[in-house]
Design a protein around this motif. Structure first.
Motif, PDB file in Angstrom:
ATOM      1  N   GLN A  93       3.243   7.385   4.161  1.00 59.84           N
ATOM      2  CA  GLN A  93       3.283   7.297   5.638  1.00 59.84           C
ATOM      3  C   GLN A  93       2.403   6.156   6.149  1.00 59.84           C
ATOM      4  OE1 GLN A  93       2.017  11.356   6.607  1.00 59.84           O
ATOM      5  NE2 GLN A  93       3.037  11.065   8.582  1.00 59.84           N
ATOM      6  N   ILE A  94       1.186   6.083   5.615  1.00 52.33           N
ATOM      7  CA  ILE A  94       0.239   5.052   6.064  1.00 52.33           C
ATOM      8  C   ILE A  94       0.776   3.666   5.710  1.00 52.33           C
ATOM      9  CG2 ILE A  94      -2.082   4.093   5.653  1.00 52.33           C
ATOM     10  CD1 ILE A  94      -3.056   6.972   5.206  1.00 52.33           C
ATOM     11  N   ALA A  95       1.261   3.529   4.462  1.00 55.06           N
ATOM     12  CA  ALA A  95       1.721   2.217   3.995  1.00 55.06           C
ATOM     13  C   ALA A  95       2.959   1.765   4.775  1.00 55.06           C
ATOM     14  CB  ALA A  95       2.005   2.266   2.497  1.00 55.06           C
ATOM     15  N   ALA A  96       3.815   2.709   5.149  1.00 61.91           N
ATOM     16  CA  ALA A  96       5.006   2.335   5.917  1.00 61.91           C
ATOM     17  C   ALA A  96       4.582   1.771   7.279  1.00 61.91           C
ATOM     18  CB  ALA A  96       5.920   3.550   6.090  1.00 61.91           C
ATOM     19  N   ARG A  97       3.546   2.335   7.870  1.00 66.26           N
ATOM     20  CA  ARG A  97       3.030   1.797   9.138  1.00 66.26           C
ATOM     21  C   ARG A  97       2.436   0.416   8.918  1.00 66.26           C
ATOM     22  NH1 ARG A  97       0.217   5.614  13.434  1.00 66.26           N
ATOM     23  NH2 ARG A  97      -0.480   3.528  13.947  1.00 66.26           N
ATOM     24  N   ILE A  98       1.682   0.270   7.831  1.00 64.81           N
ATOM     25  CA  ILE A  98       1.012  -1.001   7.565  1.00 64.81           C
ATOM     26  C   ILE A  98       2.024  -2.114   7.304  1.00 64.81           C
ATOM     27  CG2 ILE A  98      -0.457  -2.180   5.866  1.00 64.81           C
ATOM     28  CD1 ILE A  98      -2.063   0.458   5.699  1.00 64.81           C
ATOM     29  N   ALA A  99       3.093  -1.754   6.588  1.00 70.87           N
ATOM     30  CA  ALA A  99       4.107  -2.764   6.230  1.00 70.87           C
ATOM     31  C   ALA A  99       4.728  -3.398   7.465  1.00 70.87           C
ATOM     32  CB  ALA A  99       5.170  -2.129   5.343  1.00 70.87           C
ATOM     33  N   LYS A 100       4.652  -2.687   8.615  1.00 71.81           N
ATOM     34  CA  LYS A 100       5.231  -3.248   9.850  1.00 71.81           C
ATOM     35  C   LYS A 100       4.409  -4.423  10.364  1.00 71.81           C
ATOM     36  CE  LYS A 100       7.122   1.113  11.511  1.00 71.81           C
ATOM     37  NZ  LYS A 100       6.710   2.189  12.415  1.00 71.81           N
TER      38      LYS A 100
END
Ligand code: SAH
Length: 366
Positions: free
Chosen positions: A219-226
């Motif tokens: 979840q965190i990484a998906a936000r960061i990837a944005k």
């Protein structure tokens, strides 16, 4: 027997054995009797001590790290500084004080604290009462607003539940918490084999997995990837996934049996950094590290910070500063274990983002 022990025994007698991660989630997070819900576990009088409680230098360096990370991410106009499991709020207080070196960063900041414990939420409110930025509390990361964010998690992932699978002669079986003949809590194995786990290992080997950690990192990484976001995870653990179990229960700085007094002892497991890294890259983010906590803090300049503090200190204070520095960056301090090598730092950034302070490019160049 603890109050929670009685509740768990009744529930198992009624519904049958429970998975280890369910047991751990209840022991730590039960709304009335869970370990974190009822106490402040830190310090000499408590059950354990963490890096921000050892020295102000730890939080200060993380504050400077966050300010520099924000700049390297392109200095977004607004940024959420999100801390997961902030304990007493010490790290955030020290970080915000140090971050004042960058007025621009402070002006862009909103602080979000993700915490489930009412006792520790109160401690965080006390410790951040003087903060000059807006602070919002959340019981889950889901309500942290979208947009550029810097996530900090120190000794958070080790508190997330793990599941065990044990290799039996006919395959892998999940470890369960059930009742023995006297009705006491006892470990056992599921009657069915997990046919989907194909790993080869000798009988008796244990696979320790933390599905909750994997999901949260995804979840965190998906936000960061944005974009324009990053995470810093510091914890004790290993850099390669392997067999073996690391679940431990601590009470008053002593190891106890995890089943003896649920809700009265801290339960943790070593963090599998390789598994977190896989979750993060699987979600499209870039992974930096892990590097040891010692290397990370020394690259951020903790030795120079210690010298600066010592210039204003009396002899006794100077000795304390040296001792704190040693505990944070070395492997051993006299007979006692230090945090320098067992603890690791891992960062997550958008793909192609610059290398963040404290980390190295592949091949070892800073
Ligand atoms: N980061 C702090 C505290 C580490 S202890 C320090 O370094 O001192 C773990 C922290 O995580 C505590 O604040 C605990 O209440 C919190 N916590 C544990 N499980 C949690 C969960 N599922 N969600 C949010 N916070 C949690």
């Amino acid at each position: 027997m603890s109050a929670l022990g009685a509740i768990l025994r009744e529930s198992i007698a009624h519904d049958g054995p429970m998975a280890l991660d369910t047991f751990m989630a209840v022991a730590l997070g039960h709304s009335r009797h869970g370990y974190y819900m009822t106490r402040d576990p830190f310090g000499a009088a408590g059950d354990f001590i963490t890096a921000p409680e050892i020295s102000q230098m730890f939080g200060e360096l993380i504050g400077l790290w966050a300010a520099e990370t924000w700049r390297l991410l392109g200095a977004p106009e607004r940024v959420h500084l999100v801390e997961l499991g902030p304990g007493r709020g010490t790290l955030m207080r020290d970080a915000l004080r140090a971050a004042r070196v960058s007025n621009e960063f402070c002006a862009a900041l909103d602080v979000h604290l993700v915490e489930t414990s009412p006792v520790l939420t109160q401690a965080q409110k006390d410790s951040l009462a003087q903060a000059a930025v807006s602070v919002t509390w959340h019981t889950s990361i889901d309500s942290v607003p979208d947009g550029p964010a810097i996530f900090i998690a120190n000794e958070f992932f080790d508190a997330l539940p793990v599941r065990h699978y044990v290799k039996a002669s006919d395959g892998w079986r999940q470890r369960l918490v059930g009742l023995d003949a006297q009705g006491a809590l006892a470990f056992g194995l599921a009657s069915d084999v997990e046919v989907l786990i194909k790993a080869e290992a000798p009988v008796g080997s244990v696979l320790e997995l933390s599905p909750v950690s994997q999901l949260l990192m995804t979840q965190i990484a998906a936000r960061i990837a944005k974009g324009q976001s990053a995470a810093l995870v510091i914890d004790y653990g290993h850099v390669e996934t392997g067999f073996g179990e690391t679940l431990q229960a601590l009470k008053k700085h002593q190891r106890v049996n995890p089943l003896d007094e649920p809700g009265e002892a801290d339960l943790t497991a070593h963090v599998d950094f390789a598994a977190l890294a896989r979750a993060a890259s699987g979600a499209g983010a870039q992974v930096l590290g892990p590097v040891t906590q010692g290397e990370f803090l020394l690259r951020l300049g903790i030795a120079q910070r210690a010298e600066a503090l010592k210039r204003k200190a009396n002899e006794e204070q100077a000795r304390d500063i040296d001792l704190a520095l040693a505990r944070l960056v070395t492997e051993r301090v006299g007979q006692a274990p230090g945090m320098g090598r067992l603890f690791k730092a891992l960062a997550i950034t958008p793909p192609g983002a610059p290398i963040l302070p404290g980390f190295l490019r592949e091949g070892g160049q800073p």
